[in-house]
Design an enzyme around this catalytic site. Structure first.
Site, PDB file in Angstrom:
ATOM      1  CD  GLU A 156      -4.690  23.314 -51.393  1.00 30.79           C
ATOM      2  OE1 GLU A 156      -5.531  23.203 -50.482  1.00 30.79           O
ATOM      3  OE2 GLU A 156      -4.947  23.153 -52.592  1.00 30.79           O
ATOM      4  NE  ARG A 162     -10.220  26.092 -39.169  1.00 30.73           N
ATOM      5  CZ  ARG A 162      -9.521  26.323 -40.297  1.00 30.73           C
ATOM      6  NH1 ARG A 162      -9.308  27.539 -40.719  1.00 30.73           N
ATOM      7  NH2 ARG A 162      -9.070  25.324 -41.016  1.00 30.73           N
ATOM      8  CE  LYS A 190      -4.934  28.478 -47.347  1.00 26.55           C
ATOM      9  NZ  LYS A 190      -3.887  27.494 -47.645  1.00 26.55           N
TER      10      LYS A 190
HETATM   11  P1  ATP Z   1      -8.029  27.997 -45.172  1.00 23.16           P
HETATM   12  O1  ATP Z   1      -9.399  27.491 -44.857  1.00 23.16           O
HETATM   13  O2  ATP Z   1      -7.752  29.373 -44.713  1.00 23.16           O
HETATM   14  O3  ATP Z   1      -7.624  27.737 -46.583  1.00 23.16           O
HETATM   15  P2  ATP Z   1      -6.593  25.671 -44.514  1.00 23.16           P
HETATM   16  O4  ATP Z   1      -6.639  24.954 -43.216  1.00 23.16           O
HETATM   17  O5  ATP Z   1      -7.233  25.041 -45.692  1.00 23.16           O
HETATM   18  O6  ATP Z   1      -7.094  27.141 -44.256  1.00 23.16           O
HETATM   19  P3  ATP Z   1      -3.894  25.059 -45.073  1.00 23.16           P
HETATM   20  O7  ATP Z   1      -2.970  25.700 -46.022  1.00 23.16           O
HETATM   21  O8  ATP Z   1      -4.378  23.690 -45.366  1.00 23.16           O
HETATM   22  O9  ATP Z   1      -5.123  26.028 -44.924  1.00 23.16           O
HETATM   23  O10 ATP Z   1      -3.343  25.154 -43.591  1.00 23.16           O
HETATM   24  C1  ATP Z   1      -2.037  24.811 -43.201  1.00 23.16           C
HETATM   25  C2  ATP Z   1      -2.037  24.579 -41.720  1.00 23.16           C
HETATM   26  O11 ATP Z   1      -2.490  25.734 -41.029  1.00 23.16           O
HETATM   27  C3  ATP Z   1      -2.964  23.446 -41.352  1.00 23.16           C
HETATM   28  O12 ATP Z   1      -2.268  22.569 -40.497  1.00 23.16           O
HETATM   29  C4  ATP Z   1      -4.110  24.110 -40.661  1.00 23.16           C
HETATM   30  O13 ATP Z   1      -4.600  23.304 -39.658  1.00 23.16           O
HETATM   31  C5  ATP Z   1      -3.491  25.399 -40.108  1.00 23.16           C
HETATM   32  N1  ATP Z   1      -4.483  26.473 -40.042  1.00 23.16           N
HETATM   33  C6  ATP Z   1      -5.182  27.022 -41.058  1.00 23.16           C
HETATM   34  N2  ATP Z   1      -6.042  27.948 -40.620  1.00 23.16           N
HETATM   35  C7  ATP Z   1      -5.892  28.007 -39.275  1.00 23.16           C
HETATM   36  C8  ATP Z   1      -6.501  28.766 -38.226  1.00 23.16           C
HETATM   37  N3  ATP Z   1      -7.450  29.673 -38.478  1.00 23.16           N
HETATM   38  N4  ATP Z   1      -6.082  28.556 -36.962  1.00 23.16           N
HETATM   39  C9  ATP Z   1      -5.119  27.669 -36.703  1.00 23.16           C
HETATM   40  N5  ATP Z   1      -4.516  26.909 -37.626  1.00 23.16           N
HETATM   41  C10 ATP Z   1      -4.880  27.072 -38.902  1.00 23.16           C
HETATM   42 MG    MG Z   2      -6.911  23.789 -47.141  1.00 22.32          MG
END
Ligand code: ATP
Ligand code: MG
Length: 551
Positions: A34, A259, A269
């Site tokens: 995102e 994760r 984020k």
């Molecule tokens: P955040 O909570 O940091 O915003 P998010 O999962 O909401 O993380 P996205 O932009 O939706 O962030 O993530 C894009 C991809 O990265 C998703 O497929 C997610 O599963 C993966 N991802 C995000 N954070 C991690 C992590 N700490 N370890 C492994 N994969 C991750």
């Molecule tokens: Mg997200």
């Protein structure tokens, strides 16, 4: 890119099975961030996994911006994400935006309404939550659940037309208010948000929810294996429901993995944005941030990050990785690549009283003793030099082998010097040492007359270049890292120390992002933001040694 060790894991095994059974001829994965912030090291894990899996089996990987929430998303983030994925060394096949599918998503929602599988609901967000029930009590059906198809079609069209205010109505799936899985209790599919979207502008005022949009995005692109993190495991029945009920041609399979969590590191984020917005750090690319751009500015290489991602592997169990493991991989990567030079971070002037005034000689030094291919260079030496303040003690404890009155040490690549006199200022601070050198002891001449126990580094005062050194420690003192609620309370007040010193003149052509090993100090990167023509600024990437061991 270098040939890498294969990441064997349960996801790879699923892919192998699917190819062998003929379920898929080709696999297609995707990385779907995102665009609401910069990528971090956790994303790097997902990026490496998706791209390398597809690469191994000659498949494809899409970069898809999951941009269904206009309130938080921005093109600045889109650009940074593209840059970071490329910098990590990956090339995407398709570049897509979820928002490009809004019309198709809308049509699929209309299809659900026509099938009696979705309805417009007037309950408020609070009421919906209340009606949902809990893990132990069933939910209650919305009074709007039995609206006719005609009424729903009309209301949904009017939602799109902008006739209602934010929060006034939502579109919900009609599934099962008694389901043991809360995600299946008539989840919201669309909400109203009168907001300008970074890609579609003001064209839409209704936006699909993640659980509705994501499976459709995957199906539209023909993704075969949709890899996401563990917290979506309970959403999988809904993912499958959307694909089935929307009658999508392609049927992607959602697979969850744990994760990445790192000690002393926040990875969400939202929290990283808070650190930036509230000025705790110097932007998203602050070298203390776990963002890809922060790691890059700190001096990490794509190779080190990829090797780290491979080493931590992929599993179904959440765990916390020691952040020093990441440091291990940058040391490994730079060990043979980075030139080894001398820098004095906290200088103390030394005058070599028996060295001729006005003379400068050029001494020979290896650029990297562990990698002879890197050759040698000449370092100037003359009557006045700088040494490190810590390498002198007036009243040393036992077993202190560096400089103290009467003691002799080796200057790296130069001569033995002996300290004869200590000069202090009015406050009693040591400001200068008077030493003598022994010309017989010149480095490289095979002198064996006597031994000294300490070797210290130095730079020639006349020719040295002024430099700033930025020394980092962990940003968060808390070992529990991300789980800690008030993470702002855990900020380490000593995470950045700035010192003014000198580097040897051979670094005059150093470019932004060049990496060096400073003898005895560690690995450093030329900071791209603060370095100027007048002054080099260095970020310490890591110190030389760590107690951390990889088994
Ligand atoms: P955040 O909570 O940091 O915003 P998010 O999962 O909401 O993380 P996205 O932009 O939706 O962030 O993530 C894009 C991809 O990265 C998703 O497929 C997610 O599963 C993966 N991802 C995000 N954070 C991690 C992590 N700490 N370890 C492994 N994969 C991750
Ligand atoms: Mg997200």
């Amino acid at each position: 890119m270098e040939k890498k060790p294969i990441m064997s894991n349960f996801i790879r095994n699923i892919v192998i099975e699917d190819l062998e059974s003929g379920k898929h001829k080709e696999i297609i994965t995707r990385f779907p961030p995102e665009p609401n912030g910069y990528l971090h090291i956790g994303h790097a894990k997902a990026i490496c996994l998706n791209f390398e899996l597809a690469d191994e089996f000659n498949g494809k990987t899409n970069l898809r911006f999951d941009d269904t929430n206009p309130l938080k998303e921005d093109t600045e983030y889109v650009e940074s994400i593209k840059e970071d994925v490329k910098w990590l060394g990956y090339e995407w096949d398709g570049l897509y935006f979820a928002s490009d599918y809004f019309e198709e998503m809308y049509n699929r929602a209309v299809l659900l309404i026509k099938k009696g599988k979705a309805y417009v609901c007037d309950l408020t967000a609070d009421e919906i939550r209340e009606y949902r029930g809990t893990l132990t009590t069933p939910g209650k059906e919305s009074p709007y659940r039995n609206r006719t198809v005609e009424e729903n079609l009309d209301l949904f069209q009017r939602m799109r037309n902008g006739e209602f205010a934010d929060g006034e109505k939502v579109l919900r799936a009609k599934i099962d208010m008694a389901s043991p899985n809360l995600n299946m209790r008539d989840p919201v599919l669309y909400r109203i948000a009168h907001a300008t979207h970074h890609n579609t502008g003001d064209r839409w005022c209704i936006y699909p929810m993640y659980d509705f949009a994501h499976p459709l995005e995957d199906a539209i692109e023909g993704i075969t294996h949709s890899i996401c993190t563990l917290e979506f495991e309970d959403h999988r029945p809904l993912y499958d429901w959307v694909i089935r009920e929307c009658e999508m041609e392609n049927q992607p399979q959602q697979i969850e993995f744990a994760r990445l969590n790192l000690t002393n590191t926040v990875m969400s984020k939202r929290k990283l944005k808070q650190l930036v917005d509230e000025g705790y750090v110097d932007g998203w690319d602050d070298p203390r941030m776990p963002t890809i751009s922060g790691l890059r500015r700190r001096g990490y290489t794509p190779e080190a990050i990829r090797n780290f991602a491979r080493a931590i592997g992929v599993s179904k169990n959440n765990s916390i990785v020691d952040h020093r493991m990441l440091e291990h991989f940058i040391r490994e990567d730079l060990k043979l690549k980075a030139p080894r030079v001398m820098a004095v971070i906290k200088p103390l002037k030394v005058v070599i009283t028996n060295y001729p005034e006005g003379k400068t000689e050029m001494l020979e030094a290896e650029n990297n003793p562990e990698n002879p291919e890197m050759g040698t260079r000449k370092i100037p030496f003359s009557r006045e030099i700088y040494i490190e303040q810590e390498d002198f003690m007036e009243n040393p404890p036992k077993k202190y082998y560096r400089l103290f009155p009467g003691n002799e040490v080796r200057l790296k690549n130069a001569y033995f010097i002996r300290c004869n006199e200590v000069i202090k200022d009015a406050q009693g601070n040591v400001v200068e040492l008077r030493c003598t050198y022994d010309p017989e002891t010149k480095s490289g001449t095979g002198f064996t007359g006597r031994k000294v126990k300490g070797t210290i580094h130095w730079v020639d005062k006349n020719s040295a270049l002024p430099a700033e050194f930025r020394l980092y420690d962990v940003l968060l003192s808390d070992e529990e890292g991300e789980e800690e609620k008030s993470f702002l309370d855990c900020i380490n007040p000593n995470s950045l120390e700035i010192a003014q010193g000198f580097v040897e003149v051979n670094m005059k052509d150093a470019q932004k992002q060049d990496k060096f090993q400073f003898f005895r100090h560690g690995y450093f990167n030329v900071d791209p933001k603060y370095t100027t023509k007048e002054k080099l600024v260095f970020n310490r990437i890591v110190s030389l040694k760590s107690s951390f061991r990889i088994e």
